[in-house]
Design a protein around this motif. Structure first.
Motif, PDB file in Angstrom:
ATOM      1  N   GLY A 490      -8.743  -1.141 -21.170  1.00  0.00           N
ATOM      2  CA  GLY A 490      -7.686  -0.145 -21.261  1.00  0.00           C
ATOM      3  C   GLY A 490      -6.929   0.065 -19.965  1.00  0.00           C
ATOM      4  N   SER A 491      -7.342  -0.606 -18.880  1.00  0.00           N
ATOM      5  CA  SER A 491      -6.637  -0.469 -17.604  1.00  0.00           C
ATOM      6  C   SER A 491      -5.293  -1.175 -17.680  1.00  0.00           C
ATOM      7  N   ARG A 492      -4.418  -0.830 -16.740  1.00  0.00           N
ATOM      8  CA  ARG A 492      -3.128  -1.493 -16.618  1.00  0.00           C
ATOM      9  C   ARG A 492      -3.006  -2.064 -15.211  1.00  0.00           C
ATOM     10  N   LEU A 493      -2.397  -3.248 -15.124  1.00  0.00           N
ATOM     11  CA  LEU A 493      -2.241  -3.948 -13.856  1.00  0.00           C
ATOM     12  C   LEU A 493      -0.764  -4.037 -13.500  1.00  0.00           C
ATOM     13  N   ILE A 494      -0.412  -3.488 -12.340  1.00  0.00           N
ATOM     14  CA  ILE A 494       0.925  -3.656 -11.779  1.00  0.00           C
ATOM     15  C   ILE A 494       0.829  -4.709 -10.680  1.00  0.00           C
ATOM     16  N   THR A 495       1.562  -5.786 -10.835  1.00  0.00           N
ATOM     17  CA  THR A 495       1.562  -6.861  -9.857  1.00  0.00           C
ATOM     18  C   THR A 495       2.857  -6.832  -9.071  1.00  0.00           C
ATOM     19  N   GLU A 496       2.759  -6.744  -7.748  1.00  0.00           N
ATOM     20  CA  GLU A 496       3.932  -6.918  -6.898  1.00  0.00           C
ATOM     21  C   GLU A 496       4.042  -8.407  -6.603  1.00  0.00           C
ATOM     22  N   LYS A 497       5.051  -9.023  -7.152  1.00  0.00           N
ATOM     23  CA  LYS A 497       5.183 -10.479  -7.134  1.00  0.00           C
ATOM     24  C   LYS A 497       5.768 -10.982  -5.820  1.00  0.00           C
ATOM     25  N   GLY A 506       1.540   2.746  -0.791  1.00  0.00           N
ATOM     26  CA  GLY A 506       2.187   3.486   0.284  1.00  0.00           C
ATOM     27  C   GLY A 506       3.524   2.911   0.701  1.00  0.00           C
ATOM     28  N   LEU A 507       3.932   1.785   0.103  1.00  0.00           N
ATOM     29  CA  LEU A 507       5.201   1.145   0.444  1.00  0.00           C
ATOM     30  C   LEU A 507       6.312   1.678  -0.436  1.00  0.00           C
ATOM     31  N   VAL A 508       7.552   1.486   0.001  1.00  0.00           N
ATOM     32  CA  VAL A 508       8.705   1.916  -0.790  1.00  0.00           C
ATOM     33  C   VAL A 508       9.076   0.792  -1.748  1.00  0.00           C
ATOM     34  N   ASN A 509       8.740   0.980  -2.995  1.00  0.00           N
ATOM     35  CA  ASN A 509       9.084   0.054  -4.066  1.00  0.00           C
ATOM     36  C   ASN A 509       9.119   0.887  -5.340  1.00  0.00           C
ATOM     37  N   SER A 510      10.285   1.260  -5.778  1.00  0.00           N
ATOM     38  CA  SER A 510      10.405   2.216  -6.892  1.00  0.00           C
ATOM     39  C   SER A 510       9.722   1.723  -8.156  1.00  0.00           C
ATOM     40  N   CYS A 511       9.681   0.409  -8.361  1.00  0.00           N
ATOM     41  CA  CYS A 511       9.006  -0.137  -9.539  1.00  0.00           C
ATOM     42  C   CYS A 511       7.533   0.242  -9.548  1.00  0.00           C
ATOM     43  N   VAL A 512       6.926   0.263  -8.359  1.00  0.00           N
ATOM     44  CA  VAL A 512       5.526   0.670  -8.215  1.00  0.00           C
ATOM     45  C   VAL A 512       5.413   2.183  -8.103  1.00  0.00           C
ATOM     46  N   ASP A 526       2.378   2.080 -18.909  1.00  0.00           N
ATOM     47  CA  ASP A 526       3.157   1.144 -19.704  1.00  0.00           C
ATOM     48  C   ASP A 526       2.294   0.572 -20.819  1.00  0.00           C
ATOM     49  N   SER A 527       2.938   0.106 -21.866  1.00  0.00           N
ATOM     50  CA  SER A 527       2.199  -0.432 -23.008  1.00  0.00           C
ATOM     51  C   SER A 527       1.537  -1.762 -22.683  1.00  0.00           C
ATOM     52  N   SER A 528       1.980  -2.390 -21.604  1.00  0.00           N
ATOM     53  CA  SER A 528       1.379  -3.653 -21.172  1.00  0.00           C
ATOM     54  C   SER A 528       1.466  -3.727 -19.651  1.00  0.00           C
ATOM     55  N   ASP A 529       0.889  -4.774 -19.095  1.00  0.00           N
ATOM     56  CA  ASP A 529       0.934  -4.944 -17.648  1.00  0.00           C
ATOM     57  C   ASP A 529       2.371  -5.147 -17.178  1.00  0.00           C
ATOM     58  N   VAL A 530       2.594  -4.865 -15.902  1.00  0.00           N
ATOM     59  CA  VAL A 530       3.947  -4.879 -15.342  1.00  0.00           C
ATOM     60  C   VAL A 530       3.988  -5.769 -14.109  1.00  0.00           C
ATOM     61  N   THR A 531       5.053  -6.539 -13.974  1.00  0.00           N
ATOM     62  CA  THR A 531       5.310  -7.295 -12.756  1.00  0.00           C
ATOM     63  C   THR A 531       6.528  -6.715 -12.063  1.00  0.00           C
ATOM     64  N   CYS A 532       6.355  -6.333 -10.798  1.00  0.00           N
ATOM     65  CA  CYS A 532       7.439  -5.770 -10.000  1.00  0.00           C
ATOM     66  C   CYS A 532       7.895  -6.780  -8.957  1.00  0.00           C
ATOM     67  N   ALA A 533       9.179  -6.764  -8.657  1.00  0.00           N
ATOM     68  CA  ALA A 533       9.674  -7.573  -7.552  1.00  0.00           C
ATOM     69  C   ALA A 533       9.091  -7.031  -6.246  1.00  0.00           C
ATOM     70  N   ALA A 534       9.067  -7.871  -5.239  1.00  0.00           N
ATOM     71  CA  ALA A 534       8.502  -7.470  -3.956  1.00  0.00           C
ATOM     72  C   ALA A 534       9.352  -6.387  -3.299  1.00  0.00           C
ATOM     73  N   HIS A 535       8.709  -5.568  -2.472  1.00  0.00           N
ATOM     74  CA  HIS A 535       9.449  -4.603  -1.662  1.00  0.00           C
ATOM     75  C   HIS A 535      10.316  -5.354  -0.659  1.00  0.00           C
ATOM     76  N   ALA A 536      11.167  -4.631   0.011  1.00  0.00           N
ATOM     77  CA  ALA A 536      12.148  -5.261   0.899  1.00  0.00           C
ATOM     78  C   ALA A 536      11.473  -6.116   1.974  1.00  0.00           C
ATOM     79  N   THR A 537      12.031  -7.292   2.203  1.00  0.00           N
ATOM     80  CA  THR A 537      11.512  -8.184   3.244  1.00  0.00           C
ATOM     81  C   THR A 537      11.784  -7.587   4.621  1.00  0.00           C
ATOM     82  N   PRO A 538      10.830  -7.673   5.541  1.00  0.00           N
ATOM     83  CA  PRO A 538      11.058  -7.109   6.882  1.00  0.00           C
ATOM     84  C   PRO A 538      12.268  -7.728   7.563  1.00  0.00           C
ATOM     85  N   LYS A 539      12.922  -6.927   8.395  1.00  0.00           N
ATOM     86  CA  LYS A 539      14.055  -7.420   9.170  1.00  0.00           C
ATOM     87  C   LYS A 539      13.591  -7.732  10.588  1.00  0.00           C
ATOM     88  N   PRO A 540      14.096  -8.814  11.167  1.00  0.00           N
ATOM     89  CA  PRO A 540      13.662  -9.168  12.525  1.00  0.00           C
ATOM     90  C   PRO A 540      14.179  -8.166  13.554  1.00  0.00           C
TER      91      PRO A 540
END
Length: 540
Positions: A490-497, A506-512, A526-540
């Motif tokens: 019954g658990s749900r898995l959110i994957t940050e891809k 603790g990161l800023v990613n609204s999907c998570v 959610d009714s099923s597991d969710v895949t989220c896009a990655a949070h913002a890539t670091p800037k140099p």
């Protein structure tokens, strides 16, 4: 396995110092709302007796704590916890099989919810990882106004605690903290059999030091006991059910709690998941880390190469690796500043595979060295000589890490196995393999009883658990989240891809963030597991 808060403060120093340095499955039994789990002993009968005794002892301790409550006071000034955070103590048995025997005190702190009385949903307890991490900084997320947690803070009191053996809670020690921070340590990558013998000697001496300095605590420094402590804290808070957020090792603590106390769980979020399989805890889990660390190290190198206009370290991964090897060789030949050798370099640069928030700072240090600035490396990677404050030191964190992982499971005692496995892995995964091996080798000669890991699984009454994981996590590889998801029905898995930071919530990613808030505030999944896009890539 450290989590976000603790790692950012002490992980580098901890690993630097450390680098120098099956019983039968028993049917689960429901007692006083707690599902018991097996422990290793000389016989099945002895194991069954201890299992039942510990469950009964946990129920006694929880009832006692519920009656006593917590006497909340202003926090001691030296704890570094500003008002309106309040601090207190919860008393637990050292040995749950002897609930009326020796007691120890656990430090806890709390900040009240920020919403209306009608919005309050109870207390949210937190463990940041480790084993060995302190959760006492958790309420500061409300004080500092961390926006990611603002909605949850309206509904929950934020409660942190030092687990048994950690910080203020009957702290353990394995070596003089002054000795622990001495540098440089021996290069973790052995050049000869003599180097291996020297490292083995250090590991044996460390294990012996744990027995000498903390022998009474060692048999009881287990994850199941910490889970029982967590239930006693729940009772002391006056909460009928537990709301829990666990990161890194805190996910294994949550998994064990959910197995032992399924009917006591209300909401549980586990983030960056330790593989709970008995076959993984803990020897194989550490070997799996070595592979994952190498992959994430390469991710960092690719990012540095893509930003060569800033760092001037080369336009390919291989070019960046070459600069790293040059730095490593230079430090091995002559420790930088007299204190930074290969072990200290690994301790500093391993933050890059842990958190992409450190990618830029790690790249700056390597870039500065390549441009001739040795002092930049010394400033970044040298151990802190003042990190010797007893129960607040990284020595304590390392002692707890070692004690819990060594006590939780049976470890191989054959050096041939350790040597064979780590030699094989090092060929293709050289960044962390030997450093990790020496850190864990005290478990091969551990002087206290080693248990059989809990068989993590769903028992009747366990509500749905929310699992959050980055698919390129180095410290807790993605397969661990998949394994726990399969075990907790019954658990749900959110994957940050295509992401790899350790500690996703603790990161800023609204999907998570939005899904974590919805679950904690309403129980919605959610009714099923969710895949989220990655949070913002670091800037140099």
């Amino acid at each position: 396995m450290y989590g976000e808060d603790y790692l950012r403060d002490t992980e580098a120093k901890r690993r630097t110092a450390a680098a120098g340095s099956a019983g039968a499955l028993i049917a689960a039994t429901l007692i006083a709302g707690a599902v018991t789990a097996p422990t290793a002993s000389a016989s099945q009968g002895d194991s069954r007796h201890r299992t039942v005794s510990e469950a009964h002892g946990a129920a006694i301790a929880a009832a006692r704590a519920a009656k006593a409550g917590i006497n909340w006071q202003d926090c001691p000034p030296d704890w570094g916890l500003e008002q309106p955070i309040k601090c207190g103590w919860v008393t637990v048995p050292l040995d749950y099989a002897k609930p009326y025997g020796k007691q120890i005190k656990l430090a806890v702190d709390r900040i009240g919810h920020t919403g209306t009385p009608e919005e309050r949903q109870g207390a949210l307890l937190y463990n940041p990882g480790g084993p060995g991490g302190s959760g006492l900084r958790f309420p500061r997320r409300v004080v500092t106004g961390a926006p990611v947690w603002a909605k949850t803070a309206k509904a929950y009191d934020f409660v942190g605690f030092d687990p048994r053996g950690v910080g203020k809670s009957a702290p353990i020690s394995c070596v003089d903290p002054q000795e622990f921070v001495k540098a440089p340590k021996m290069d973790p990558v052995p050049d000869s059999e003599a180097d291996k013998r020297a490292q083995r000697k250090l590991a044996r001496e460390y294990a012996d030091g744990c027995a000498e300095r903390s022998g009474e605590m060692l048999p009881h420094m287990t994850t199941p006991n910490t889970a029982r402590d967590l239930d006693v804290i729940r009772a002391a808070l006056g909460e009928k059910k537990l709301n829990f957020l666990g990161v890194s090792y805190g996910t294994y603590l949550g998994a064990v709690y959910g197995t032992l106390f399924p009917t006591h769980v209300r909401r549980m979020v586990v983030d960056s998941v330790v593989n709970p399989s008995r076959e993984k805890i803990w020897y194989q889990a550490n070997l799996d880390q070595d592979v994952a660390f190498e992959g994430r190290w390469k991710d960092w190198q690719d990012w540095v190469a893509a930003n060569d206009a800033t760092y001037h370290l080369g336009t390919t991964r291989d070019a960046v690796q070459a600069k790293w090897l040059e730095l490593r060789a230079a430090a091995k030949k002559s420790p930088l500043g007299g204190v930074v050798g290969p072990a200290e370099l690994i301790s500093f640069f391993q933050s890059a595979p842990y958190f992409d928030s450190t990618w830029a700072s790690s790249a700056r240090v390597l870039s500065a060295w390549a441009a001739g600035d040795t002092q930049a490396v010394v400033d970044a990677a040298a151990p802190d000589p003042s990190d010797t404050a007893g129960n607040a030191s990284s020595e304590n964190g390392n002692a707890v890490y070692t004690a819990v992982e060594c006590a939780d499971a049976q470890w191989p005692t054959s050096w041939k196995k350790w040597d064979r496995d780590n030699t094989r892995l090092h060929r293709d995964h050289p960044f962390m393999t030997w450093s990790n091996a020496w850190m864990n080798l005290p478990c091969a000669t551990w002087p206290a009883k080693q248990r059989t890991p809990v068989n993590v699984k769903t028992h009747k009454g366990l509500p749905p658990v929310l699992i959050v994981q980055a698919d390129r996590d180095a410290a807790t590889p993605y397969e661990g989240a998949v394994e726990l998801h399969a075990r907790f029905k019954g658990s749900r898995l959110i994957t940050e891809k295509n992401a790899g930071s350790h500690g996703v919530t603790g990161l800023v990613n609204s999907c998570v963030n939005d899904r974590v808030d919805a679950y904690l505030l309403t129980g919605a999944l959610d009714s099923s597991d969710v895949t989220c896009a990655a949070h913002a890539t670091p800037k140099p």
